[in-house]
Design a protein around this motif. Structure first.
Motif, PDB file in Angstrom:
ATOM      1  N   THR A   1       0.620  -1.399   0.185  1.00 54.43           N
ATOM      2  CA  THR A   1       0.184   0.131  -0.053  1.00 54.43           C
ATOM      3  C   THR A   1       0.777   0.623   0.126  1.00 54.43           C
ATOM      4  O   THR A   1       0.627   2.297   0.032  1.00 54.43           O
ATOM      5  CB  THR A   1      -1.497  -0.008   0.922  1.00 54.43           C
ATOM      6  OG1 THR A   1       0.129  -0.118   2.303  1.00 54.43           O
ATOM      7  CG2 THR A   1      -1.946  -1.175   0.922  1.00 54.43           C
TER       8      THR A   1
ATOM      9  N   ASP B   1      -9.053   1.302   3.801  1.00 54.86           N
ATOM     10  CA  ASP B   1      -8.319   1.866   3.222  1.00 54.86           C
ATOM     11  C   ASP B   1      -6.620   0.561   3.162  1.00 54.86           C
ATOM     12  O   ASP B   1      -6.587   0.321   1.868  1.00 54.86           O
ATOM     13  CB  ASP B   1      -7.566   2.267   3.943  1.00 54.86           C
ATOM     14  CG  ASP B   1      -8.128   3.360   5.126  1.00 54.86           C
ATOM     15  OD1 ASP B   1      -8.892   3.719   3.759  1.00 54.86           O
ATOM     16  OD2 ASP B   1      -7.968   4.570   5.620  1.00 54.86           O
TER      17      ASP B   1
ATOM     18  N   ARG C   1     -13.430   4.576  -3.597  1.00 54.01           N
ATOM     19  CA  ARG C   1     -12.468   4.741  -2.815  1.00 54.01           C
ATOM     20  C   ARG C   1     -11.076   4.355  -3.984  1.00 54.01           C
ATOM     21  O   ARG C   1     -10.024   4.626  -3.866  1.00 54.01           O
ATOM     22  CB  ARG C   1     -12.394   3.529  -2.636  1.00 54.01           C
ATOM     23  CG  ARG C   1     -13.388   3.580  -1.239  1.00 54.01           C
ATOM     24  CD  ARG C   1     -12.698   4.164  -0.228  1.00 54.01           C
ATOM     25  NE  ARG C   1     -12.390   3.645   0.689  1.00 54.01           N
ATOM     26  CZ  ARG C   1     -11.319   4.151   1.523  1.00 54.01           C
ATOM     27  NH1 ARG C   1     -10.668   5.227   0.977  1.00 54.01           N
ATOM     28  NH2 ARG C   1     -10.551   3.084   1.965  1.00 54.01           N
TER      29      ARG C   1
ATOM     30  N   GLY D   1     -12.725   8.927   1.218  1.00 54.22           N
ATOM     31  CA  GLY D   1     -12.911   7.888   2.242  1.00 54.22           C
ATOM     32  C   GLY D   1     -13.137   6.212   1.929  1.00 54.22           C
ATOM     33  O   GLY D   1     -14.723   6.541   1.715  1.00 54.22           O
ATOM     34  N   PRO D   2     -12.766   5.630   3.353  1.00 52.61           N
ATOM     35  CA  PRO D   2     -14.152   4.219   3.828  1.00 52.61           C
ATOM     36  C   PRO D   2     -15.010   4.786   4.447  1.00 52.61           C
ATOM     37  O   PRO D   2     -15.534   6.253   4.935  1.00 52.61           O
ATOM     38  CB  PRO D   2     -13.178   4.136   4.849  1.00 52.61           C
ATOM     39  CG  PRO D   2     -11.678   4.451   4.906  1.00 52.61           C
ATOM     40  CD  PRO D   2     -11.943   6.298   4.575  1.00 52.61           C
TER      41      PRO D   2
END
Length: 188
Positions: free
Chosen positions: A29, A98, A160, A166-167
């Motif tokens: 990530t 995320d 996303r 965002g989440p």
């Protein structure tokens, strides 16, 4: 020399493996697939490379472990403990997070150069998630697990992946799940 020698206990091995997966996810990530080397994972997880090879096999095995963590809800597949709404909710809560989005981005960025990793991602991720949905769909349902999966993720997932959102909150996940299930006549 400090520390014990010999085989780790089961709990020590599980903790070690979780630490390795934490490092794999952070590398994927943060820096992408090219940062995912056995030297770097071993150094950052404080594990011998030999142990990594023995437990995970190769880089694909490291990626597989990271993907499986994102699909932890699959442990409930087919056990009858959740209904379709709960199963759909579990998928969205995990895959819109995320870590899952970061891994997805890393795999997409590397897919052309590493098609076997892309295939592993699909098989262990979307493929298994669709099977999870299938285990919760009634036989007479007029929607395939593939179409249901695509509809559930839909725009929230695309936004996303592109960094435009965002989440989601649990309430937003519930609204997405309910809207999709109602559309297909799976929720009244």
């Amino acid at each position: 020399m400090t520390g014990k020698r010999g085989r780790p206990s089961v709990s020590e091995a599980l903790a070690r493996d979780e630490r390795v997966v934490d490092v794999v996810i952070a590398l994927l990530t943060g820096d992408g697939i090219e940062a995912l080397t056995f030297d770097r994972v071993a150094a950052e997880a404080h594990v011998a490379k030999r142990t990594l090879y023995g437990v995970f096999g190769d880089r694909t095995g490291l990626v597989r472990a990271a993907i499986r963590r994102q699909h932890a809800y699959l442990g409930d597949a087919g056990d009858g403990s959740s209904d379709l709404r709960s199963a759909s909710r579990a998928i969205l809560l995990h895959l819109l997070g995320d870590e899952a989005v970061g891994i997805h981005r890393a795999i997409i960025a590397a897919a052309a150069l590493h098609p076997s990793l892309a295939q592993e991602f699909y098989d262990e991720g979307p493929g298994r998630a669709q099977g999870f949905l299938a285990s919760h769909l009634r036989a007479e349902a007029a929607v395939s697990p593939e179409l249901l999966f695509a509809a559930l993720l839909g725009e929230p997932h695309r936004r996303r992946l592109l960094g435009l959102a965002g989440p989601p909150t649990p309430e937003e996940v519930d609204a997405q799940v309910d809207a999709v299930l109602r559309t297909f006549g799976l929720l009244r």
